[in-house]
Design an enzyme around this catalytic site. Structure first.
Site, PDB file in Angstrom:
ATOM      1  N   SER A 140       0.842  -1.200   0.000  1.00 49.52           N
ATOM      2  CA  SER A 140       0.000   0.000   0.000  1.00 49.52           C
ATOM      3  C   SER A 140       0.876   1.250   0.000  1.00 49.52           C
ATOM      4  O   SER A 140       2.085   1.164  -0.303  1.00 49.52           O
ATOM      5  CB  SER A 140      -0.933  -0.018   1.208  1.00 49.52           C
ATOM      6  OG  SER A 140      -1.919   0.966   1.082  1.00 49.52           O
ATOM      7  N   ASN A 141       0.333   2.390   0.330  1.00 49.89           N
ATOM      8  CA  ASN A 141       1.107   3.638   0.383  1.00 49.89           C
ATOM      9  C   ASN A 141       0.561   4.520   1.506  1.00 49.89           C
ATOM     10  O   ASN A 141      -0.376   4.152   2.199  1.00 49.89           O
ATOM     11  CB  ASN A 141       1.047   4.354  -0.972  1.00 49.89           C
ATOM     12  CG  ASN A 141      -0.384   4.598  -1.399  1.00 49.89           C
ATOM     13  OD1 ASN A 141      -1.124   5.318  -0.743  1.00 49.89           O
ATOM     14  ND2 ASN A 141      -0.797   3.971  -2.507  1.00 49.89           N
ATOM     15  N   TYR A 142       1.139   5.697   1.655  1.00 53.22           N
ATOM     16  CA  TYR A 142       0.819   6.555   2.807  1.00 53.22           C
ATOM     17  C   TYR A 142      -0.422   7.429   2.631  1.00 53.22           C
ATOM     18  O   TYR A 142      -0.705   8.263   3.473  1.00 53.22           O
ATOM     19  CB  TYR A 142       1.997   7.486   3.102  1.00 53.22           C
ATOM     20  CG  TYR A 142       3.224   6.796   3.627  1.00 53.22           C
ATOM     21  CD1 TYR A 142       3.196   6.159   4.860  1.00 53.22           C
ATOM     22  CD2 TYR A 142       4.409   6.797   2.903  1.00 53.22           C
ATOM     23  CE1 TYR A 142       4.323   5.529   5.353  1.00 53.22           C
ATOM     24  CE2 TYR A 142       5.547   6.179   3.389  1.00 53.22           C
ATOM     25  CZ  TYR A 142       5.494   5.547   4.621  1.00 53.22           C
ATOM     26  OH  TYR A 142       6.596   4.935   5.115  1.00 53.22           O
ATOM     27  N   SER A 143      -1.146   7.271   1.531  1.00 52.89           N
ATOM     28  CA  SER A 143      -2.283   8.167   1.294  1.00 52.89           C
ATOM     29  C   SER A 143      -3.294   8.108   2.451  1.00 52.89           C
ATOM     30  O   SER A 143      -3.671   7.034   2.912  1.00 52.89           O
ATOM     31  CB  SER A 143      -2.984   7.790  -0.006  1.00 52.89           C
ATOM     32  OG  SER A 143      -4.191   8.496  -0.111  1.00 52.89           O
TER      33      SER A 143
END
Ligand code: C5P
Length: 410
Positions: A217-220
């Site tokens: 995933s990512n930090y959004s």
């Protein structure tokens, strides 16, 4: 923004929820509204006139009949106050006050304002009382009468009540009330080309499963997308927000579809491609996903592990390259360095009408934080460089650009 300069009468009747109203006045004032309070005699048993006068910066209106010995007294204030207002909000509204409004009685400043409000001005009524009272036939009949007259009656929330019971009867929190007022005023101001149009916003990260317990995933955080959904709703759009996993409350009046991964986001978005006028892709969609998702938990048997990743569908590109002439595609270009060229490339390749370029520093712009620094580039290559600002304000600026593009046609 919509509350700025608006004149609001806050009518407070005698329910325990009245103790929350100074906070509501503060929120409305902070948003730039002028607030005058009409307090019933019972209301004054639950909240102090002095608190309300202090936070509103205005005298509180209680008695119909003005003091006769004060210079500059407005002897017809039961009429002029109602005429002054852009909106009347009654929170909390008791069963007694609702009955008086429905019957047309006007024996105090609150009920008089209701009668003297100018036609077309929104009236929002927030009933708050014990659950049994709220369900009573008389109250429901009075609510139906007021709704039929064009008032907006907001159903109370579920939860613990002052009676010690749990049920429907709680007044919404001041921030929710303030949002509802903003929406009502927006609807009463028919100016945005977004009014009545469907806007689809994607937001948040996606999670691409590796096995039963892990994902890529990512930090959004979803904050930018949620701010855009809220701002579009404020302008009267019908908004659908497709979001990956985030910890944010749904903006009032926005339809929310929760998804986990890029393929689910794609399926949800695809079903709305034909229906929307504006598609805003603010989601940080994972570009790749593991080719195989292992069931259960992957064991650590070797020193190296190779994951095979395959491309995810590009949701925005598919909408952009297939859109009709009356539709607008808006995307983000998040780059870690100076990536303005990349933003231009995305504008071109994904056939966008507008791209918002931002960098990622985890302090002032990009993921997680409440602020952003955007450069907006439209299809005519007009660049608007925005300074550091709250994501909510950046969202409004971005919607201003969308409105300009809608006005200028294609
Ligand atoms: O190509 P890139 O991922 O940098 O483009 C970013 C823009 O495209 C964002 O608006 C993002 O929401 C959108 N996007 C998408 N589907 C993807 C990847 C990105 O809608 N699979």
């Amino acid at each position: 923004m919509i509350l700025k300069g608006k004149k609001i009468i806050l009518g407070i009747s005698g329910g325990i929820a009245a103790y929350k109203t100074p906070q509501l006045v503060r929120l409305l004032k902070k948003a730039g509204a002028e607030v005058r309070v009409a307090l019933t005699a019972s209301g004054s048993r639950f909240v102090s006139e002095l608190s309300l006068a202090t936070v509103s910066g205005e005298p509180v209106f209680r008695e119909m009949f003005p003091p006769l010995d004060l210079p500059g007294t407005d002897f017809t204030r039961h009429i002029s106050l109602g005429e002054w207002a852009d909106a009347l909000v009654i929170a909390p509204a008791t069963a007694n006050t609702i009955a008086k409004l429905a019957a047309g009685l006007c024996d105090d400043m609150l009920t008089a304002c209701f009668i003297t409000l100018r036609p077309g001005k929104p009236v929002l009524i927030f009933p708050a009382m014990d659950g049994q009272m709220y369900r009573s036939g008389s109250l429901q009949r009075n609510i139906a009468l007021l709704t039929g007259q064009g008032c907006t009656v907001i159903e109370p929330e579920n939860g613990d009540l002052a009676s010690g019971q749990c049920g429907t009867g709680r007044m919404p929190e001041p921030d929710v009330i303030a949002q509802r007022i903003g929406m009502a005023l927006q609807n009463a101001t028919p100016d945005s080309p977004l009014r009545g149009r469907r806007v689809v916003v994607t937001a948040g990260p996606t999670r691409e499963k590796i096995d039963g317990v892990r994902f890529i995933s990512n930090y959004s955080s979803g904050k930018m997308g949620f701010a855009l959904a809220e701002a579009a709703r404020e302008r009267g759009a019908e908004v659908t927000l497709i979001t990956g996993p985030v910890h944010l409350d749904t903006p009032v009046g926005v339809e929310r579809l929760d998804v986990e991964n890029a393929c689910e986001m794609y399926e949800a978005a695809k079903s709305l491609y034909g229906l929307c006028t504006v598609f805003i892709a603010a989601a940080a969609v994972a570009d790749y996903r593991p080719e195989l998702v292992l069931e259960g938990k992957l064991k650590k048997n070797s020193s190296h592990l190779q994951l095979n990743l395959i491309r995810n569908p590009d949701i925005l590109a598919e909408f952009g390259t297939g859109k009709r002439p009356d539709q607008l595609a808006v995307g983000f270009a998040l780059e870690t360095g100076d990536g303005l060229e990349e933003a231009y490339r995305k504008l071109q390749e994904k056939n966008l009408d507008l791209v918002a370029f931002n960098t990622f520093d985890r302090k002032t712009s990009g993921f997680e934080v409440d602020t952003n620094v955007l450069t907006l580039i439209d299809r005519n290559h007009t660049e608007t460089v925005l300074p550091l600002m709250q994501k909510k304000d950046a969202a409004r600026q971005l919607l201003d650009c969308i409105e300009q593009l809608m006005h200028s046609g294609r």
